[in-house]
Write an enzyme that holds these catalytic residues in place. Structure first.
Site, mmCIF file in Angstrom:
data_model
loop_
_atom_site.group_PDB
_atom_site.id
_atom_site.type_symbol
_atom_site.label_atom_id
_atom_site.label_comp_id
_atom_site.label_asym_id
_atom_site.label_seq_id
_atom_site.Cartn_x
_atom_site.Cartn_y
_atom_site.Cartn_z
ATOM 1 N N GLY A 141 0.389 5.340 1.147
ATOM 2 C CA GLY A 141 -0.446 6.410 1.685
ATOM 3 C C GLY A 141 0.246 7.741 1.465
ATOM 4 O O GLY A 141 1.336 7.776 0.890
ATOM 5 N N LYS A 201 6.147 0.064 7.511
ATOM 6 C CA LYS A 201 5.755 1.373 6.986
ATOM 7 C C LYS A 201 6.937 2.316 7.111
ATOM 8 O O LYS A 201 7.491 2.468 8.195
ATOM 9 C CB LYS A 201 4.566 1.878 7.802
ATOM 10 C CG LYS A 201 4.032 3.196 7.334
ATOM 11 C CD LYS A 201 2.688 3.449 7.959
ATOM 12 C CE LYS A 201 2.060 4.687 7.405
ATOM 13 N NZ LYS A 201 0.653 4.781 7.729
ATOM 14 N N GLY A 222 1.667 9.511 3.589
ATOM 15 C CA GLY A 222 2.865 9.641 4.408
ATOM 16 C C GLY A 222 4.008 8.719 4.015
ATOM 17 O O GLY A 222 5.149 8.948 4.389
ATOM 18 N N GLY A 252 0.819 -1.205 0.000
ATOM 19 C CA GLY A 252 0.000 0.000 0.000
ATOM 20 C C GLY A 252 0.850 1.250 0.000
ATOM 21 O O GLY A 252 2.042 1.211 0.304
ATOM 22 N N VAL A 293 3.878 1.190 2.426
ATOM 23 C CA VAL A 293 3.750 0.047 3.331
ATOM 24 C C VAL A 293 4.170 -1.210 2.560
ATOM 25 O O VAL A 293 3.678 -1.459 1.462
ATOM 26 C CB VAL A 293 2.306 -0.108 3.857
ATOM 27 C CG1 VAL A 293 2.206 -1.312 4.796
ATOM 28 C CG2 VAL A 293 1.840 1.156 4.570
ATOM 29 N N ASP A 334 -7.616 10.059 12.782
ATOM 30 C CA ASP A 334 -7.636 9.681 11.373
ATOM 31 C C ASP A 334 -8.364 8.349 11.177
ATOM 32 O O ASP A 334 -7.884 7.461 10.474
ATOM 33 C CB ASP A 334 -6.183 9.603 10.864
ATOM 34 C CG ASP A 334 -6.081 9.812 9.366
ATOM 35 O OD1 ASP A 334 -7.093 10.224 8.752
ATOM 36 O OD2 ASP A 334 -5.000 9.555 8.803
HETATM 37 P P1 ATP Z 1 -3.009 7.968 4.403
HETATM 38 O O1 ATP Z 1 -1.544 7.959 4.246
HETATM 39 O O2 ATP Z 1 -3.659 9.007 3.596
HETATM 40 O O3 ATP Z 1 -3.393 8.004 5.828
HETATM 41 P P2 ATP Z 1 -3.504 5.123 4.125
HETATM 42 O O4 ATP Z 1 -3.999 4.830 5.486
HETATM 43 O O5 ATP Z 1 -4.149 4.350 2.992
HETATM 44 O O6 ATP Z 1 -3.641 6.649 3.773
HETATM 45 P P3 ATP Z 1 -1.049 3.905 4.840
HETATM 46 O O7 ATP Z 1 -1.333 3.984 6.294
HETATM 47 O O8 ATP Z 1 0.330 4.202 4.384
HETATM 48 O O9 ATP Z 1 -1.957 4.902 4.048
HETATM 49 O O10 ATP Z 1 -1.498 2.455 4.373
HETATM 50 C C1 ATP Z 1 -1.572 2.120 2.997
HETATM 51 C C2 ATP Z 1 -2.253 0.770 2.840
HETATM 52 O O11 ATP Z 1 -1.393 -0.255 3.325
HETATM 53 C C3 ATP Z 1 -3.548 0.610 3.619
HETATM 54 O O12 ATP Z 1 -4.651 1.049 2.879
HETATM 55 C C4 ATP Z 1 -3.614 -0.900 3.849
HETATM 56 O O13 ATP Z 1 -4.236 -1.527 2.763
HETATM 57 C C5 ATP Z 1 -2.140 -1.297 3.871
HETATM 58 N N1 ATP Z 1 -1.680 -1.525 5.259
HETATM 59 C C6 ATP Z 1 -1.288 -0.593 6.153
HETATM 60 N N2 ATP Z 1 -0.924 -1.160 7.313
HETATM 61 C C7 ATP Z 1 -1.065 -2.496 7.139
HETATM 62 C C8 ATP Z 1 -0.873 -3.655 7.997
HETATM 63 N N3 ATP Z 1 -0.434 -3.543 9.248
HETATM 64 N N4 ATP Z 1 -1.178 -4.870 7.500
HETATM 65 C C9 ATP Z 1 -1.644 -4.998 6.238
HETATM 66 N N5 ATP Z 1 -1.855 -3.980 5.389
HETATM 67 C C10 ATP Z 1 -1.575 -2.736 5.828
HETATM 68 MG MG MG Z 2 -3.077 4.309 7.280
#
Ligand code: ATP
Ligand code: MG
Length: 353
Positions: A77, A97, A79, A75, A82, A190
């Site tokens: 995001g 992350k 920030g 993923g 991941v 958030d």
């Molecule tokens: P933003 O950065 O705008 O808050 P976000 O929450 O989608 O958005 P991230 O927190 O970087 O951004 O996460 C990106 C994606 O990674 C998530 O949508 C999720 O699908 C995946 N992800 C994050 N943490 C985990 C985890 N612990 N286990 C599995 N997948 C995860």
């Molecule tokens: Mg997130």
């Protein structure tokens, strides 16, 4: 023959009585304090090179960034990225992350310090952050891997979630919120579908607790919110003071979105493009609040949504009160298994045996 290393002098420090021993426990049940490691296999001393740990030692999980190998990016995001990573020796999967931070070194160190404190999460509805590193100008966080992704991934695939499953999701998120609000005294800030993660056991856990709060409070990031404004409460998006009830607003919107299959402030799927910040601000602050259509949903569900989505935070219920709401109670003894819902989803990677 390899010469034996001289044994280091053992400095045994015993945690003070009032410190819960679980603060030092890893998920594998290992007690570690400095060189000392104690798990169900007994007491052992670890050298600085960690050479006491072998690939066969399945009970010890120690994290060094270089011990983790990337499997794939799961993923992205605002920030950072991941990645799904595997511990090379133990085989355990984690979500790594990495947040590049364009802020002073001192603040980065402070953030890692605070994250270390947050690692001691003791709630089964908050994603565990096992470790945090500060390395090469970036902060790396090692999270528990949630193998069915986020609620955003779930609704992308199933479009809508039926009430019985929603009640189960809600209950778990509320348990996480009760922990954050009442025990840790933090506002998540958030709550949104991508921060509510799901695993194959049907467990739902809140993630990015602490991360968003710390990014928001770190000086360099004060005015640079990187996430979405969609789920922000009226008081927060308009710049007023806000409290725990801000998370309740967000939860209400998320649950309504899961039920109706679209973000509640968007009228139809055909509406193109995401609303701009000003359109959102206008809608959230001035328009009537969204609600669940009474002809499509049960009175309990409509009432639950309305207990969350109230413009005035005083009129919103608390997480503790919502756990007792008739919508949650209605399905409590029905044995609804969320694992059945997530079973059919595309799994990002097979869960290891
Ligand atoms: P933003 O950065 O705008 O808050 P976000 O929450 O989608 O958005 P991230 O927190 O970087 O951004 O996460 C990106 C994606 O990674 C998530 O949508 C999720 O699908 C995946 N992800 C994050 N943490 C985990 C985890 N612990 N286990 C599995 N997948 C995860
Ligand atoms: Mg997130």
């Amino acid at each position: 023959m390899k010469s034996m290393k001289p044994l280091k002098q053992l400095k045994l420090s015993v945690p003070a009585q009032e410190t819960p021993i679980t603060n030092f426990l890893t998920a594998s049940g290992t007690f570690q304090d400095g060189d000392l490691m104690l798990n169900q296999k007994g007491l052992r001393l670890i050298s600085e090179e960690n050479d006491a740990m072998t690939p066969s030692d399945k009970n010890v999980i120690d994290f060094q960034l270089e011990d983790l190998e990337t499997i794939k990016v799961i993923g992205k995001g605002g920030g950072g990225v991941v990645q799904l990573v595997r511990h090379k020796w133990v085989g355990t999967l984690f979500a790594l992350k990495v947040i590049q931070m364009n802020i002073q070194e001192e603040i980065r160190k402070q953030i890692v310090q605070e994250l270390k404190i947050n690692q001691a999460s003791q709630c089964s509805h908050v994603v565990v952050c096992y470790h945090s590193f500060y390395h090469n100008g970036a902060i790396s966080l090692v999270f528990e891997y949630m193998d069915r992704g986020s609620l955003a991934d779930v609704i992308r695939q199933v479009k809508t979630i039926l009430e019985p499953y929603l009640a189960v999701v809600c209950k778990q998120v509320l348990q996480g919120l009760v922990y954050l609000h009442n025990e840790r005294h933090v506002i998540h800030r958030d709550i949104k579908p991508s921060n509510l993660l799901v695993n194959h056991k049907g467990e739902v856990k809140i993630t990015d607790f602490g991360v968003s709060a710390m990014l928001a409070s770190s000086m360099g990031q004060r005015n640079t919110f990187v996430g979405t404004y969609n789920y922000m409460s009226p008081e927060r998006i308009s710049g007023s003071t806000y409290d725990y009830k801000s998370d309740i607003w967000s939860l209400g919107l998320v649950i309504l979105e899961c039920a109706i299959g679209r973000f509640p402030y968007i009228q139809s799927e055909e509406q193109l493009g995401a609303p701009s910040f000003y359109e959102l601000l206008e809608a959230i602050v001035r328009s009537p609040v969204p609600s669940a259509p009474a002809d499509q949903f049960s009175p309990e569900f409509c009432s639950f949504v309305s207990s969350c989505i109230q413009k005035d935070p005083v009129d919103r219920s608390s997480a503790v009160d919502l756990l007792d709401h008739p919508f949650i109670k209605k399905f409590e003894d029905k044995d609804i298994d969320l694992a059945i819902l997530v079973e059919c989803l595309d799994a990002p990677v097979n869960f290891p045996k």
